[in-house]
Design a protein around this motif. Structure first.
Motif, mmCIF file in Angstrom:
data_model
loop_
_atom_site.group_PDB
_atom_site.id
_atom_site.type_symbol
_atom_site.label_atom_id
_atom_site.label_comp_id
_atom_site.label_asym_id
_atom_site.label_seq_id
_atom_site.Cartn_x
_atom_site.Cartn_y
_atom_site.Cartn_z
ATOM 1 N N LYS A 1 -1.680 -17.595 16.330
ATOM 2 C CA LYS A 1 -0.453 -16.882 16.041
ATOM 3 C C LYS A 1 -0.892 -15.452 15.772
ATOM 4 O O LYS A 1 -1.778 -15.236 14.943
ATOM 5 C CB LYS A 1 0.124 -17.509 14.760
ATOM 6 N N LEU A 2 -0.311 -14.490 16.466
ATOM 7 C CA LEU A 2 -0.746 -13.109 16.258
ATOM 8 C C LEU A 2 -0.015 -12.571 15.034
ATOM 9 O O LEU A 2 1.137 -12.154 15.125
ATOM 10 C CB LEU A 2 -0.436 -12.267 17.489
ATOM 11 N N ASP A 3 -0.650 -12.625 13.875
ATOM 12 C CA ASP A 3 0.080 -12.248 12.665
ATOM 13 C C ASP A 3 -0.670 -11.283 11.762
ATOM 14 O O ASP A 3 -0.234 -10.997 10.666
ATOM 15 C CB ASP A 3 0.460 -13.514 11.865
ATOM 16 N N GLN A 4 -1.810 -10.760 12.225
ATOM 17 C CA GLN A 4 -2.574 -9.860 11.348
ATOM 18 C C GLN A 4 -2.983 -8.602 12.090
ATOM 19 O O GLN A 4 -3.474 -8.668 13.221
ATOM 20 C CB GLN A 4 -3.834 -10.590 10.835
ATOM 21 N N LEU A 5 -2.809 -7.468 11.432
ATOM 22 C CA LEU A 5 -3.310 -6.223 11.993
ATOM 23 C C LEU A 5 -4.781 -6.080 11.633
ATOM 24 O O LEU A 5 -5.202 -6.537 10.572
ATOM 25 C CB LEU A 5 -2.537 -5.036 11.419
ATOM 26 N N PRO A 6 -5.556 -5.444 12.504
ATOM 27 C CA PRO A 6 -6.984 -5.277 12.198
ATOM 28 C C PRO A 6 -7.205 -4.558 10.861
ATOM 29 O O PRO A 6 -8.179 -4.816 10.183
ATOM 30 C CB PRO A 6 -7.512 -4.462 13.364
ATOM 31 N N LEU A 7 -6.311 -3.654 10.521
ATOM 32 C CA LEU A 7 -6.369 -2.993 9.213
ATOM 33 C C LEU A 7 -4.968 -3.047 8.616
ATOM 34 O O LEU A 7 -3.990 -2.785 9.319
ATOM 35 C CB LEU A 7 -6.844 -1.543 9.355
ATOM 36 N N ALA A 8 -4.920 -3.379 7.339
ATOM 37 C CA ALA A 8 -3.623 -3.630 6.717
ATOM 38 C C ALA A 8 -2.733 -2.390 6.794
ATOM 39 O O ALA A 8 -3.174 -1.272 6.530
ATOM 40 C CB ALA A 8 -3.811 -4.041 5.267
ATOM 41 N N ASP A 9 -1.492 -2.605 7.174
ATOM 42 C CA ASP A 9 -0.536 -1.508 7.274
ATOM 43 C C ASP A 9 0.613 -1.776 6.310
ATOM 44 O O ASP A 9 1.474 -2.597 6.571
ATOM 45 C CB ASP A 9 -0.016 -1.405 8.708
ATOM 46 N N GLY A 10 0.576 -1.122 5.179
ATOM 47 C CA GLY A 10 1.708 -1.246 4.264
ATOM 48 C C GLY A 10 1.644 -2.420 3.310
ATOM 49 O O GLY A 10 2.077 -2.320 2.177
ATOM 50 N N ARG A 11 1.103 -3.552 3.767
ATOM 51 C CA ARG A 11 1.086 -4.742 2.902
ATOM 52 C C ARG A 11 -0.276 -5.416 2.991
ATOM 53 O O ARG A 11 -0.848 -5.500 4.067
ATOM 54 C CB ARG A 11 2.101 -5.765 3.403
ATOM 55 N N VAL A 12 -0.740 -5.911 1.869
ATOM 56 C CA VAL A 12 -1.912 -6.786 1.920
ATOM 57 C C VAL A 12 -1.488 -8.156 1.432
ATOM 58 O O VAL A 12 -0.672 -8.283 0.519
ATOM 59 C CB VAL A 12 -3.106 -6.274 1.080
ATOM 60 N N ILE B 1 0.869 -1.175 0.000
ATOM 61 C CA ILE B 1 0.000 0.000 0.000
ATOM 62 C C ILE B 1 0.905 1.224 0.000
ATOM 63 O O ILE B 1 1.658 1.454 0.950
ATOM 64 C CB ILE B 1 -0.914 0.017 1.240
ATOM 65 N N ALA B 2 0.852 1.987 -1.086
ATOM 66 C CA ALA B 2 1.730 3.145 -1.199
ATOM 67 C C ALA B 2 1.133 4.346 -0.465
ATOM 68 O O ALA B 2 1.841 5.115 0.176
ATOM 69 C CB ALA B 2 1.964 3.492 -2.664
ATOM 70 N N ARG C 1 -9.382 6.413 -1.302
ATOM 71 C CA ARG C 1 -8.449 6.173 -2.415
ATOM 72 C C ARG C 1 -7.232 5.431 -1.890
ATOM 73 O O ARG C 1 -6.542 5.926 -1.004
ATOM 74 C CB ARG C 1 -7.984 7.488 -3.026
ATOM 75 N N VAL C 2 -6.978 4.292 -2.441
ATOM 76 C CA VAL C 2 -5.793 3.525 -2.031
ATOM 77 C C VAL C 2 -4.915 3.310 -3.247
ATOM 78 O O VAL C 2 -5.399 2.887 -4.292
ATOM 79 C CB VAL C 2 -6.185 2.153 -1.437
ATOM 80 N N GLU C 3 -3.646 3.643 -3.100
ATOM 81 C CA GLU C 3 -2.685 3.343 -4.167
ATOM 82 C C GLU C 3 -1.944 2.069 -3.803
ATOM 83 O O GLU C 3 -1.286 2.013 -2.763
ATOM 84 C CB GLU C 3 -1.659 4.469 -4.289
ATOM 85 N N TYR C 4 -2.092 1.080 -4.656
ATOM 86 C CA TYR C 4 -1.410 -0.194 -4.407
ATOM 87 C C TYR C 4 -0.266 -0.361 -5.394
ATOM 88 O O TYR C 4 -0.384 0.002 -6.561
ATOM 89 C CB TYR C 4 -2.365 -1.376 -4.634
ATOM 90 N N GLU C 5 0.833 -0.934 -4.906
ATOM 91 C CA GLU C 5 1.850 -1.459 -5.814
ATOM 92 C C GLU C 5 1.633 -2.953 -5.846
ATOM 93 O O GLU C 5 1.930 -3.650 -4.877
ATOM 94 C CB GLU C 5 3.248 -1.205 -5.254
ATOM 95 N N VAL C 6 1.068 -3.421 -6.937
ATOM 96 C CA VAL C 6 0.682 -4.827 -6.996
ATOM 97 C C VAL C 6 1.922 -5.709 -7.164
ATOM 98 O O VAL C 6 2.791 -5.432 -7.982
ATOM 99 C CB VAL C 6 -0.312 -5.051 -8.143
#
Ligand SMILES: Cc1cc2nc3c(=O)[nH]c(=O)nc-3n(C[C@H](O)[C@H](O)[C@H](O)COP(=O)(O)OP(=O)(O)OC[C@H]3O[C@@H](n4cnc5c(N)ncnc54)[C@H](O)[C@@H]3O)c2cc1C
Ligand code: SF4
Lengths: 774, 323
Positions: A89-100, A56-57, A126-131
């Motif tokens: 395993k605690l491995d996910q943020l409630p809302l994506a931060d930087g990476r999906v 997520i840019a 508006r979300v800018e993604y670098e796919v």
């Protein structure tokens, strides 16, 4: 003192008693979580990633925040903590931060005055993604040079079972590769929750879930609140099957309520529900079975890869189950099973009815049929010959205590009444619903071949491998209008399985009072654990039983003090003393019930890791229109070891429902993924069996009481989904002669007989990371 | 969901005026509402046709065949004992279409004009060719349910069960607009998207379907509708066949064979029908005709089974006309 001549109690243990939640549910009066409402509440909505893997840019929420009627727009930047959540395993943020990491991952949440505005606001973010290129093949994900999807690599869990001589040799060996597609739990009630901010800065969440306390733990940590400031109340649950074991909207709706200081509700639609919850792991399995010429199993070797998707959820326990139960309910002196769960960029997988035992059962039961063919033996006889007996060890080295009536189940199931013969080519009226194809009469009997086959499976009850498994119950015996009434409070989630009825029947039986009120579960009492692992009757039933016995003991003490004792009530009989004067003050007892401890897992998984085992056999009969590949399942007969049927009708309901899900996986249910994107997130495209697809079920309840369980009642919920699928597929094989190594079986698999091939070469038993592309 | 205005006129002329102005027709809404909710259709104005008298119900005039109003709920056709006698193929085709609830609300016109079920088309996030994009995602994607024959740029299949059945009865439609009325063959309503024509239907702007007509001659033919589904109820056809013929002294005349689920339009090949004229509809004749129907089929990655399935269903449908 008066001794009332009371009528016999109705609805005690062992009776097919009506449960109190059934009439409102069937009459449409039951309030499900999606019916929750509060004056002045806001409506929440979620923006999800359209990409399976991306950076997520930038996120721009200004336009969304400026829309009229929008109260809050939150992204990772607004999270009060950077604490991650996850079931194991605690491995996910409630809302994506930087990476999906999967398509559908929540990126932003909004609250607005009405659902339309909330959706509009979601669109305005508006979300800018670098796919980035998505990793969607779990075997490829395990490869050393696959891109790392999480900082600690792509292996979620790695379980090896080494038993006896892993290199044992046998006279006859059969080997193949199997595939299980991703299945959806498809509960009819979509996810829903209502969060209300509390004056103390905390929050109360009404939510449909399987496990209130586990939700609470994860929510409080992510909100940065002490656990006492987060309260959960169970809202009406419209089915679960594992889909509600993980946090979906819980944290989101609380965040929005705290941010806006107003009640907020989130309700998913069907499509969002598909994206919102975890699914059954898709699996690749490579198996080799070896036996003596006489048909005694010598070894089982297997390599299993489960696709965990973007986040871990309960993958580690699912992988352990797939491995521990990977040889089936048989005496197997030598085994080497290596199961790995992989992170990929597919939607996350987690709990679903059968929990890992389903995938391996499909493979080992197909193997048993192959082995029988290679040996020239009857497949039922081969199973009976190798069936586990009381005291035998499974491949983890654990002896089966209590009972292991496997041979008995196989024999009984095979002898259950068969269905009527196929309609055949009959002139005149044919019941078209009984034939393959729609009612649109694709066939009137021509081209139809019948097949029958049997399969058997098993898994654990309750939690395993040293998990502290407990449930707490509070029983209060009071007097109301001259009548004794028992109030039962636990945190056990009624998800449709009937725990409310079980608690009612146990309390009635133990206390001898007719009126039992099961209160709405909440977190004011201790945890009951999850409504999963076929464990609530055992654990919460056990807790209620223990609490009732303490109440009864106190009652006896008081009665003695009052010199009112006639005789101690026997189970199932009303107490025959006049309780009224004894219940002032009311008697209240809270008891926490634990099953005996289990051992942790070691490197070769040779330990008593499980508390008990559940067994079932299924025999399926199918008619197949061989030219079109259309299947009609004609009958499923089942013998299941239930320990003790506390409510026989409810048990039959579990068996039939579980078989419907097993049938779905056998012939139609599949979440179709392409490059990590879900193609069929609707009930129009994701096919569930209808009543017309569901055959009559012949149920044979076998009662071998387990010494540790309340009244001997083992869990019953999962076994119906485990061996029903392989039985149905084996019956289709019997009718068509096709290999069918993948579920669900599609018409073209039958017409063309093409087998599923992963394209990976794998020596069964070897480390799945060593797979080589063919 | 995008915002739209909504009008429910009582008079057909009013509806036609609004349609002329660019509004979109709404009948039972079972398809259109889903498309709007999923962001695939974004109409600005909706004209609800269900308030208009005279577009509902069916009638028969001796010698002139049957006329079915476009707003007639599917359930009315399916449950009419009278119609079942005159035109049993219609009941057969509807019995397995959607669900009883959807048939109660969904209409004849809506069924014929429903949009296709391609999952790329129905996914708001996929800008596929039919929606104005540059390419078809099914060609190299998940294509189990897509076309095997007759496709150009777009490989979706015509989903209606009613359409093949009615086309096998030589049905025509009455098309109305504020400029007047015209009649056309029902078969001509369906067009394979191609070139500049990125749509499935041949209605012009401002037109609606007022009625379907089945000529008297078709009532004398025997007909049958077979539908293969992946479960026993509530699913679209993977392949369906509507067949009809007049059987005289064991020989077939006026044969029609129309396939659903295999092509972007209800699939009919004149040569196949001609080939069956005068035959006894024996296995060989049926399979030969099926081969003609499917001649030139070019299945995609996942849907080759449809060819085998269609061939067998054609044989069974035609055989049952003979028997
Ligand atoms: C779950 C599900 C399963 C289904 N299964 C099947 C199936 O198995 N077989 C099958 O055949 N169908 C199936 N359908 C489709 C269903 O039959 C149609 O949705 C229904 O017939 C549409 O009718 P409607 O009146 O609701 O149309 P609407 O949704 O109101 O309209 C559909 C389209 O037609 C246009 N329209 C409607 N009436 C007219 C008219 N008179 N003139 C011009 N344009 C008009 C609308 O503008 C719109 O574009 C299924 C639908 C669903 C939701
Ligand atoms: S088949 Fe048609 S609708 Fe589907 S993706 Fe291709 S162009 Fe779009």
């Amino acid at each position: 003192m008066t001794v009332a001549a009371r009528p016999r109690l109705r609805g005690v243990v062992g009776e097919s008693a009506p449960r109190s939640d059934a009439p409102p549910k069937t009459q449409g009066a039951f309030a499900y979580a999606s019916d929750l409402a509060r004056e002045g509440m806001l409506h929440g909505a979620t923006l999800r990633s359209p990409h399976p893997r991306a950076r997520i840019a930038r996120i721009d929420v200004e336009a969304a925040r400026a829309l009229p009627g929008v109260a809050a727009v939150l992204t990772a930047a607004d999270l009060p903590t950077k604490v991650k959540f996850g079931l194991m395993k605690l491995d996910q943020l409630p809302l994506a931060d930087g990476r999906v990491r999967y398509a559908g991952e929540p990126v932003a949440i909004v609250a607005a005055e009405d659902p339309e505005r909330a959706r509009e606001a979601v669109r305005a973010v508006r979300v800018e993604y670098e796919v980035l290129p998505a990793v969607t093949d779990p075997v490829a994900a395990l490869h050393p040079d696959a891109p790392r999807l999480h900082d600690d690599g792509n292996v979620i869990e790695d379980v090896r079972v080494v038993h006896g001589d892993p290199d044992a040799r046998a006279d006859v060996v059969v080997e193949d590769e199997y595939e299980v597609a991703m299945q959806d739990q498809a509960p009819l009630g979509p996810e829903a929750g209502l969060a209300i901010p509390d004056p103390d800065g905390g929050v109360t969440l009404h939510v449909a879930t399987q496990w209130l306390h586990e939700d609470l733990r994860q929510i409080a940590a992510c909100l940065g609140l002490p656990e006492r400031k987060v309260r959960l109340v169970l809202a009406g649950v419209g089915g679960a099957f594992g889909a509600r074991e993980d946090v979906t909207l819980q944290i989101h709706v609380c965040l929005l309520a705290l941010a806006t200081r107003r009640p907020v509700r989130i309700v998913y639609g069907r499509e969002e529900s598909f994206h919102g919850h975890v699914h059954r792991h898709a699996a690749r399995l490579w198996y080799a079975h070896g036996a003596t010429r006489d048909g005694d199993l010598v070894f089982v070797r297997a390599s299993i890869v489960l696709d965990g998707g973007g986040y871990a959820s309960s993958s580690s326990a699912v992988v352990a189950n797939a491995a521990c139960f990977g040889a089936g309910p048989y005496r197997v002196p030598n085994a080497l099973i290596h199961a790995v769960g992989a992170y990929t960029n597919n939607p996350p997988a987690g709990a679903m009815r059968g929990f890992g035992a389903v995938q391996s059962c499909f493979a080992y039961e197909a193997q048993m049929d192959r082995l029988a063919a290679a040996l020239g033996m009857d497949p039922v006889a081969l199973r009976g010959r190798n069936a586990l007996r009381d005291g035998d060890r499974i491949v983890t080295g654990q002896a089966v205590e209590g009972s292991a009536p496997v041979a008995d189940l196989i024999r009984r199931c095979a002898a259950l009444p068969p269905p009527a013969p196929p309609p055949g080519l009959i002139a005149g009226e044919v019941d078209l619903t009984a034939l393959p194809g729609g009612v649109g009469n694709v066939t009137r009997g021509e081209g139809v071949r019948r097949g029958t086959a049997l399969a058997v499976g098993f898994k654990n009850a309750c939690y395993s491998h040293a998990f502290d498994d407990f449930s707490t119950a509070r029983v209060r015996l009071v007097r109301e209008r001259g009548e004794p009434v028992a109030y039962v409070l636990t945190a056990a989630a009624e998800v449709g399985q009937g725990i409310v009825g079980v608690c009612e029947q146990i309390a009635r039986t133990e206390l001898g009072v007719q009126r039992v009120v099961v209160e709405t579960p909440d977190t004011s009492i201790g945890s009951a654990g999850s409504s999963s692992a076929s464990r609530q009757t055992w654990m919460t039933g056990g807790a209620v039983l223990a609490a009732c016995r303490e109440v009864k003991a106190e009652l006896a003490r008081r009665a003695e003090a009052h010199d009112r004792v006639r005789r101690t009530p026997r189970d199932g009989e009303p107490v025959d003393v006049d309780l009224a004067p004894l219940l002032d003050p009311p008697i209240e007892r809270t008891v926490t019930h634990r099953h005996r401890p289990t051992e942790p897992r070691d490197a070769t998984t040779q330990n008593a890791g499980h508390v008990a085992f559940l067994f079932a056999a299924h025999r399926a009969t199918v008619d197949v229109d061989v030219e079109t590949g259309i299947v009609k399942v004609v009958q499923v007969a089942t013998s299941q070891d239930v320990g003790k049927a506390i409510n026989p009708l409810a048990v039959v309901g579990q068996l039939e429902g579980g078989i419907a899900q097993g049938l779905g996986l056998a012939v139609m249910e599949e979440v179709r993924l392409q490059g990590g994107l879900m193609r069929n997130a609707s009930f129009t495209d994701y096919l569930l069996p209808t009543t017309l697809d569901m055959p009559p079920v012949v149920c044979d309840l076998v009662e071998h009481p387990h010494p540790d369980a309340p009244y001997g009642a083992k869990g019953v919920g999962e076994p119906p989904t485990i061996s029903s699928t392989p039985a149905i597929v084996a019956a289709i094989r019997a009718a068509t002669g096709r290999e069918l190594n993948r579920v669900p079986v599609r018409p073209d698999d039958i017409v063309f007989g093409t087998a599923a091939r992963s394209g990976w070469r794998m020596r069964p038993g070897a480390d799945p990371r060593t797979a080589v592309r063919m | 969901m995008s915002l739209f205005s909504y009008t429910k006129p009582r008079a057909l002329s009013e509806a036609l005026r609004l349609l002329r102005g660019g509004a979109t027709a709404l009948a039972g809404g079972t398809d259109l509402v889903t498309l709007v909710r999923h962001g695939v259709a974004r109409p600005e104005r909706l004209v609800d046709l269900t308030g208009i008298e005279g577009l509902r119900g069916w009638s028969r005039e001796k010698g002139k065949g049957i006329r079915i109003g476009a707003l007639t709920p599917l359930a009315d056709l399916e449950t009419s004992a009278q119609l079942a006698k005159l035109l049993p193929i219609v009941r057969e085709s509807l019995r397995d279409a959607a669900t009883p609830q959807i048939r109660n609300v969904g209409t004849v016109g809506g069924n014929l004009l429903q949009r296709n079920r391609c999952w790329y088309f129905r996914d708001e996030g996929v800008p596929c060719w039919l929606k104005g994009g540059t390419r078809c995602f099914a060609v190299d994607g998940e294509s189990r349910y897509h076309a095997v024959v007759g496709a150009h740029e777009c490989w979706m299949v015509s989903p209606s069960d009613l359409a093949p059945a009615l086309i096998a009865c030589d049905a025509e439609i009455e098309v109305a607009s504020s400029l007047g009325r015209r009649r056309m063959k029902l078969a001509d309503l369906f067009v394979a998207p191609q070139g500049k024509r990125r749509r499935e239907h041949a209605l012009r702007e401002g037109e609606l379907v007022a009625a379907v007509r089945v000529p008297e001659g078709a009532l004398e033919r025997r007909g049958t509708y077979l539908k293969a589904m992946e479960r026993k109820a509530w699913s679209f056809a993977i392949v369906s066949v509507a067949a009809s013929a007049r059987i005289r002294e064991g020989r077939a005349r006026d044969v029609r064979v129309v396939l659903g689920g295999v092509a972007p339009v209800p699939w009919r090949v004149a040569a196949a029908e001609k080939q069956l004229e005068g035959t006894a509809l024996d296995d060989n004749a049926c399979l030969a005709a099926a081969d003609t129907l499917l001649d030139g089929a070019t299945p995609l990655r996942d849907n080759g089974y449809k060819v085998t399935l269609a061939r067998e269903l054609v044989r069974r449908a035609l055989r049952s006309l003979a028997g």
